[in-house]
Scaffold this active site. Structure first.
Site, short mmCIF file in Angstrom:
data_model
loop_
_atom_site.label_atom_id
_atom_site.label_comp_id
_atom_site.label_asym_id
_atom_site.label_seq_id
_atom_site.Cartn_x
_atom_site.Cartn_y
_atom_site.Cartn_z
N LYS A 181 0.84 -1.20 0.00
CA LYS A 181 0.00 0.00 0.00
C LYS A 181 0.87 1.25 0.00
CE LYS A 181 -3.83 -2.52 1.96
NZ LYS A 181 -4.42 -3.13 3.14
N GLN B 89 -5.32 -2.22 9.24
CA GLN B 89 -5.18 -3.55 8.65
C GLN B 89 -5.79 -4.61 9.56
OE1 GLN B 89 -3.89 -3.99 5.52
NE2 GLN B 89 -4.41 -6.15 5.67
N ASP C 66 -11.73 1.93 3.51
CA ASP C 66 -11.97 0.49 3.47
C ASP C 66 -13.46 0.18 3.31
OD1 ASP C 66 -10.06 -1.53 3.54
OD2 ASP C 66 -9.56 -1.17 5.64
N1 GUN Z 1 -7.36 -7.67 5.65
C1 GUN Z 1 -7.65 -8.41 4.55
N2 GUN Z 1 -8.23 -7.65 3.60
C2 GUN Z 1 -8.31 -6.40 4.12
C3 GUN Z 1 -8.81 -5.16 3.61
O1 GUN Z 1 -9.32 -5.06 2.50
N3 GUN Z 1 -8.69 -4.11 4.44
C4 GUN Z 1 -8.16 -4.20 5.68
N4 GUN Z 1 -8.11 -3.10 6.42
N5 GUN Z 1 -7.68 -5.32 6.18
C5 GUN Z 1 -7.77 -6.42 5.40
#
Ligand code: GUN
Length: 295
Positions: free
Chosen positions: A53, A97, A120
């Site tokens: 990211k 995350q 998200d």
């Molecule tokens: N863990 C697995 N996929 C995601 C996601 O799309 N966003 C976040 N924040 N955590 C994740």
């Protein structure tokens, strides 16, 4: 006819290129998009995601901040960091995350994020907006799946989509997105899960089969109708002595066997995975456009 291998890497790179112009325009106006990513603990997969990211932000000219908290960080510490980022004007998007360590209440954390910075799309307000068909931020992986279908000219309208998996991150939202009365949607959707009876028989009825269960090679060739489109959301590490790392990434679909029956299929890696990050960048840019008064 040989199946089409849907190239998520190339489609996501196309999206990121399209975004560069927006980022430049916003930056020139004094509204450089900004994303904050928070990682708690040392989950190896999460560390890789957070690194990707940051890399993607740098490549696009998006301002980014990464916070790596120790596994024993308290819930209060995390909530107060989110509070600070909610108020920080350079930050358009906040992503925590998942999964979080056991001692931290995920629901409380997601509720703390300002819904206008929730790139998200996990805050209940944004989930509600998605459900009623008036979304602000769509969750990145399911939105990426829809975008993959659209950009491969697979129109879900009137098709039977079978989703295997009912997580809040993928299964439930992709079903919700594809059932909407909207472009790139209008599908008839069935959700299957661990308690579903005759899962093989239901899967065989799918025009579009989406596997998001987290079980290596769960979808076998005899679960797939001839000519179906198969989307594999699985990211599973299995032992492989021939690799230096000793492991190999496989999806939820038995790719080699299933691809003989499909009209189009996503590989793992290189299918859905890269789309998640591209859509996160889209949401961050969208949020910055909102700050700039453009939308
Ligand atoms: N863990 C697995 N996929 C995601 C996601 O799309 N966003 C976040 N924040 N955590 C994740």
């Amino acid at each position: 006819m040989p199946t089409q291998i849907i190239d998520g890497k190339s489609i996501s790179s196309q999206i990121r290129n399209e975004l560069k112009e927006d980022v430049k325009r916003l930056t020139d106006k004094g509204f450089q998009p900004g994303l904050a990513v928070i990682l708690v603990g040392e989950n190896p997969a999460s560390q890789v995601y957070v690194g990707s990211k940051e890399k993607s932000c740098n490549e696009l000219g998006i301002y980014s901040e990464a916070y790596r908290l120790p596994a024993d960080a308290s819930e209060e510490e995390l909530l107060s960091l989110i509070d600070k980022l909610n108020k920080k004007k350079e930050i358009d998007g906040i992503l925590v995350q998942l999964p979080l360590p056991e001692h931290i209440n995920e629901e409380k954390v997601l509720l703390k994020i300002d819904p206008d910075k929730d790139v998200d799309g996990f805050h209940p307000i944004n989930v509600g907006r998605m459900v009623i068909g008036n979304p602000r931020f769509l969750p990145c992986t399911p939105w990426g799946i829809q975008e993959l279908l659209v950009r491969t000219n697979v129109d879900p309208s009137g098709k039977h989509v079978v989703v295997i998996g009912r997580s809040n991150i993928v299964g439930k939202p992709i079903a919700c997105i594809l059932v909407q009365k909207a472009k790139g949607a209008n599908a008839t959707v069935t959700i299957c899960h661990s308690r579903t009876k005759n899962i093989e028989e239901i899967a065989r009825q799918a025009d579009i089969l989406i596997a998001a269960i987290g079980q290596p090679k769960f979808v076998k060739a005899d679960m797939v109708k001839d000519g179906a489109v198969v989307i594999d959301v699985g990211v599973n590490r299995i032992p492989d002595a021939s690799k230096k790392s000793g492991t190999r990434l496989v999806g939820d679909v038995d790719f080699e066997a299933v691809k003989e029956k499909t009209s189009a299929i996503t590989p793992v890696p290189g299918g859905v995975g890269p789309m998640t990050i591209a859509m996160l960048m889209m949401n961050t840019v969208k949020s910055a456009k909102h700050r700039a008064g453009e939308v």
